[in-house]
Write a protein that holds these residues in place. Structure first.
Motif, PDB file in Angstrom:
ATOM      1  N   ALA A 175       0.803  -1.249  -0.175  1.00 33.57           N
ATOM      2  CA  ALA A 175       0.188  -0.090  -0.077  1.00 33.57           C
ATOM      3  C   ALA A 175       0.737   1.438  -0.018  1.00 33.57           C
ATOM      4  CB  ALA A 175      -0.776  -0.016   1.104  1.00 33.57           C
ATOM      5  N   ASP A 176       1.753   1.454   0.769  1.00 31.07           N
ATOM      6  CA  ASP A 176       2.634   2.628   0.943  1.00 31.07           C
ATOM      7  C   ASP A 176       3.418   2.826  -0.488  1.00 31.07           C
ATOM      8  OD1 ASP A 176       2.117   2.714   3.455  1.00 31.07           O
ATOM      9  OD2 ASP A 176       4.003   2.119   4.387  1.00 31.07           O
ATOM     10  N   ALA A 177       3.899   1.563  -1.200  1.00 32.74           N
ATOM     11  CA  ALA A 177       4.532   1.679  -2.207  1.00 32.74           C
ATOM     12  C   ALA A 177       3.785   2.147  -3.465  1.00 32.74           C
ATOM     13  CB  ALA A 177       5.306   0.574  -2.702  1.00 32.74           C
ATOM     14  N   TYR A 178       2.535   1.774  -3.386  1.00 29.14           N
ATOM     15  CA  TYR A 178       1.618   2.097  -4.523  1.00 29.14           C
ATOM     16  C   TYR A 178       1.326   3.559  -4.364  1.00 29.14           C
ATOM     17  CZ  TYR A 178      -2.265   1.482  -7.911  1.00 29.14           C
ATOM     18  OH  TYR A 178      -2.895   1.459  -8.921  1.00 29.14           O
ATOM     19  N   VAL A 179       0.801   3.827  -3.297  1.00 30.38           N
ATOM     20  CA  VAL A 179       0.491   5.264  -3.074  1.00 30.38           C
ATOM     21  C   VAL A 179       1.433   6.320  -3.259  1.00 30.38           C
ATOM     22  CG1 VAL A 179      -0.729   6.828  -1.511  1.00 30.38           C
ATOM     23  CG2 VAL A 179      -1.739   4.685  -1.674  1.00 30.38           C
ATOM     24  N   GLY A 180       2.727   5.906  -2.391  1.00 33.86           N
ATOM     25  CA  GLY A 180       3.853   6.789  -2.501  1.00 33.86           C
ATOM     26  C   GLY A 180       4.451   6.884  -4.052  1.00 33.86           C
ATOM     27  N   CYS A 181       4.554   5.948  -4.836  1.00 26.26           N
ATOM     28  CA  CYS A 181       4.939   6.135  -6.030  1.00 26.26           C
ATOM     29  C   CYS A 181       4.028   7.023  -6.859  1.00 26.26           C
ATOM     30  CB  CYS A 181       5.048   4.850  -6.773  1.00 26.26           C
ATOM     31  SG  CYS A 181       6.591   3.844  -6.171  1.00 26.26           S
ATOM     32  N   VAL A 182       2.556   6.976  -6.861  1.00 25.47           N
ATOM     33  CA  VAL A 182       1.572   7.690  -7.597  1.00 25.47           C
ATOM     34  C   VAL A 182       1.891   9.309  -7.048  1.00 25.47           C
ATOM     35  CG1 VAL A 182      -0.584   8.340  -7.878  1.00 25.47           C
ATOM     36  CG2 VAL A 182      -0.123   5.900  -7.853  1.00 25.47           C
ATOM     37  N   LEU A 183       2.107   9.399  -5.626  1.00 30.68           N
ATOM     38  CA  LEU A 183       2.484  10.729  -5.235  1.00 30.68           C
ATOM     39  C   LEU A 183       3.562  11.600  -5.824  1.00 30.68           C
ATOM     40  CD1 LEU A 183       0.622  10.581  -1.759  1.00 30.68           C
ATOM     41  CD2 LEU A 183      -0.284  11.514  -3.780  1.00 30.68           C
ATOM     42  N   ALA A 184       4.677  10.420  -5.671  1.00 28.31           N
ATOM     43  CA  ALA A 184       5.708  11.074  -6.002  1.00 28.31           C
ATOM     44  C   ALA A 184       6.098  11.241  -7.715  1.00 28.31           C
ATOM     45  CB  ALA A 184       6.934  10.120  -5.780  1.00 28.31           C
ATOM     46  N   GLN A 185       5.071  10.688  -8.343  1.00 28.36           N
ATOM     47  CA  GLN A 185       5.249  10.890  -9.790  1.00 28.36           C
ATOM     48  C   GLN A 185       4.318  12.192  -9.909  1.00 28.36           C
ATOM     49  OE1 GLN A 185       7.063   9.535 -12.322  1.00 28.36           O
ATOM     50  NE2 GLN A 185       6.429  11.415 -12.950  1.00 28.36           N
ATOM     51  N   GLY A 186       3.354  12.471  -9.194  1.00 25.79           N
ATOM     52  CA  GLY A 186       2.484  13.361  -9.531  1.00 25.79           C
ATOM     53  C   GLY A 186       1.075  13.136 -10.463  1.00 25.79           C
TER      54      GLY A 186
END
Length: 206
Positions: free
Chosen positions: A102-113
């Motif tokens: 969950a952290d990786a999925y949401v974190g990567c989306v937010l990091a990419q924008g």
């Protein structure tokens, strides 16, 4: 012969390798998508912003579709690598594994924008690119399934994970839009993934 001043960027002091140039073009493409939207991302615009001749960009990507495919593959590679590293370092419990995913999925989306969603939407305009997106998504899902299967005797349902990642897209988009907090998105996705895995452990529950 005079030497370039020391404050010039490294890429201005030496010729980039092909891989380095491709990396540069992908990074500039993401910046264009972030600033102007995915619709503004053309090979001509990329050449202008990267300060290279158009043939350089065409040589790397061929077409706009090729560029969009490269961007999605770049995102998918980074997302998968980040999750893999976190899974390898996390404790061997179901709760920890679902939280890492969950952290990786949401974190990567937010990091990419939010530009990621524009690129993903553009992929749906072509059968070939849509098939590429499906392949990337399917490979990511299988990695998640492999991480969760050891905790479920019958193995986690692939259909259940498809549903979980449908929820993941909605949660990540809402977090990227500022409609919910990133922490809330991570917690809700972890809860959905945990419930999916627990159904495989106790199929009659719920």
């Amino acid at each position: 012969m005079s030497t370039p001043p020391p404050d010039l960027p490294t890429q201005a002091r030496r010729r980039l390798t092909r891989d380095e140039r491709r990396r540069q073009l992908i990074e500039v493409s993401w910046r264009i998508a972030q600033a102007e939207g995915a619709d503004a991302l053309t090979l001509g615009r990329l050449a202008e912003q990267a300060d290279v001749a158009k043939p350089v960009v065409y040589d790397h990507f061929g077409t706009r579709r090729g560029l969009l495919a490269a961007l999605y593959q770049d995102y998918d590679r980074r997302q998968t690598a980040a999750m893999g590293e976190a899974l390898a370092a996390s404790p061997e419990t179901l709760a920890d594994k679902v939280q890492v995913i969950a952290d990786a999925y949401v974190g990567c989306v937010l990091a990419q924008g939010r530009e990621l969603f524009g690129v993903a939407a553009a992929l749906e305009g072509s059968p070939e690119l849509e098939a590429l997106k499906r392949r990337c998504d399917a490979a990511f899902l299988e990695k998640c399934k492999a991480a969760l299967d050891p905790f479920a005797g019958r193995g986690v349902s692939r259909t259940g994970l498809l549903g979980a990642f449908g929820a993941a897209d909605a949660l990540a988009q809402a977090a990227a839009a500022g409609e919910i907090g990133a922490g809330e998105a991570r917690r809700e996705l972890a809860a959905v993934l945990l419930a999916t895995a627990q159904r495989a452990i106790a199929p009659d529950a719920g």
